[in-house]
Motif scaffolding. Structure first.
Motif: not given
Length: 400
Positions: A257-259, A180-184, A276-283, A149-155
């Motif tokens: 990385f930055d959100f 409050s708290v949220t997870q990504a 939340p969305t992030t780049t990156g993924y598992a194999p 993961s090299d970037s993420g977005t949270l709205n």
């Protein structure tokens, strides 16, 4: 002379029936293009003709009807263009038959073992590189490598009516230090999954602080950013980038990385976050592949990702009628056809390629049945001229 005229007519009608028979025999052949015979008269220095000759057999390259394919690699063309194929010796062929499959090495081939050509995707993530060479398309069978993961977005929205925190010293274990708290989810270089907690703490009216913490591999602790909203609830902090840092985990590289929080709002409604969305993924292992309507070969993987593998190309000619038929629904280039113009579906004068479709033969069976009757009558009429001439000669012999 009538004998030669009648004989030429018999030969011409016989060849015409051969063309009709071939059309009918191939009425169910995928991508087959029907033929039509052309006749020309024969003169020998007199006003009375010597009969007829076959001037040529022309093929009609009008479109056949598109129907559903039976394989994920089936393709159909509407408009100008041919699939470009090469055999093992490197000789180039062209075809409208879109029945393809893959061999043991992952190459896309037709039923005769010829290789379908196009652009092979390369790079990370795979893409068609500018200036890529046209060649056989190969479907890799290995797993898809992980991507960090090299970037993420949270709205989302923060409730403006939330009371300010009583404990201004942030502590993930103390829920009085945040509102409050949220997870990504995020992934490291080996595809290890990391859970990222993002905390929001209201410090005053229109003022919040956001904190990030890698719950899987905390490392040095947490990162933070102050968020300022105006009276309309719009975020005025710019850039609104919340950094995420985590420690190396199970051999993977540490996260950093930055959100992007630019889409956050503060309104008098419940605090609610979009996923939340992030780049990156598992194999991932390949689940299958499809051909898109643009000719892109796209694979899907068990990690939920899709990946471009290649791009099928089409070739067109100034005079398709000048192509030399080689059987097996294939043609080759000739001086009469001109040189091929090769490109992707829908570009220039090229037609459109459709995935999971097959182009039916363009043979019109009703027309062929009528032609068969006409040529049969023609054959009978020419045989009658020979019979009549024979009777005339017999009469002359009897007079002698």
């Amino acid at each position: 002379m009538s004998f030669s005229q009648g004989l030429s007519g018999l030969n011409a009608a016989s060849q015409a029936l051969d063309v009709v028979g071939n059309n009918i025999a191939n009425s169910q052949t995928v991508g087959f293009k029907s033929g039509s015979i052309a006749f020309a008269d024969v003169f020998a220095g007199s006003q009375v003709g010597m009969g007829v000759q076959v001037a040529g057999v022309n093929q009609s390259f009008t479109d056949g009807v598109l129907g559903a394919g039976t394989s994920s690699l089936d393709m159909g063309i509407q408009g100008n263009g041919f699939f470009r194929l090469v055999n093992e010796a490197g000789r180039v062929f062209y075809s409208r038959n879109g029945q393809f499959k893959s061999d043991a090495s992952g190459n896309i081939i037709n039923n005769q073992g010829m290789f379908l050509t196009g652009y092979q995707a390369s790079g990370t993530p795979p893409a068609i590189q500018p200036g890529a060479a046209v060649g056989p398309i190969q479907i890799p069978t290995g797993q898809m490598s992980a991507r960090a993961s090299d970037s993420g977005t949270l709205n989302g929205n923060l409730d403006s009516g939330t009371a300010a925190v009583t404990n201004t010293t942030f502590d993930p274990a103390d829920n009085t230090s945040y509102s409050s708290v949220t997870q990504a989810d995020a992934y490291d270089s080996l595809g290890n999954k990391h859970t990222i907690n993002i905390y929001f703490a209201k410090t005053a009216d229109n003022q919040w602080t956001a904190y990030s913490r890698d719950a899987t591999a905390p490392g040095d602790g947490y990162q933070q950013i102050a968020l300022q909203f105006n009276s309309a609830g719009q975020l005025t902090t710019s850039p609104a980038k919340l950094n995420v840092q985590g420690a190396a985990y199970n051999g993977g590289e540490a996260l950093n990385f930055d959100f992007d929080l630019a889409g956050m709002t503060q309104q008098a409604s419940d605090t609610a976050m979009n996923s939340p969305t992030t780049t990156g993924y598992a194999p991932g292992q390949m689940n299958g592949y499809t051909v898109g309507d643009s000719g892109q070969v796209i694979a899907s993987y068990s990690n939920g990702q899709k990946q471009l593998l290649g791009q099928v190309v089409l070739s067109n000619f100034t005079n398709p009628g000048g192509l030399a038929s080689q059987g097996n629904n294939c043609w080759t280039e000739t001086p009469e056809s001109g040189q091929p113009v090769t490109g992707v579906s829908g570009s220039g004068s090229l037609g459109t390629l459709y995935g999971n479709k097959l182009e039916a033969s363009n043979v019109d069976l009703s027309k062929e049945m009528v032609n068969m009757i006409v040529y049969q009558r023609n054959y009978q009429s020419n045989s009658q001229t020979i019979k009549t001439q024979s009777e005339l000669l017999q009469t002359l012999v009897n007079l002698g």
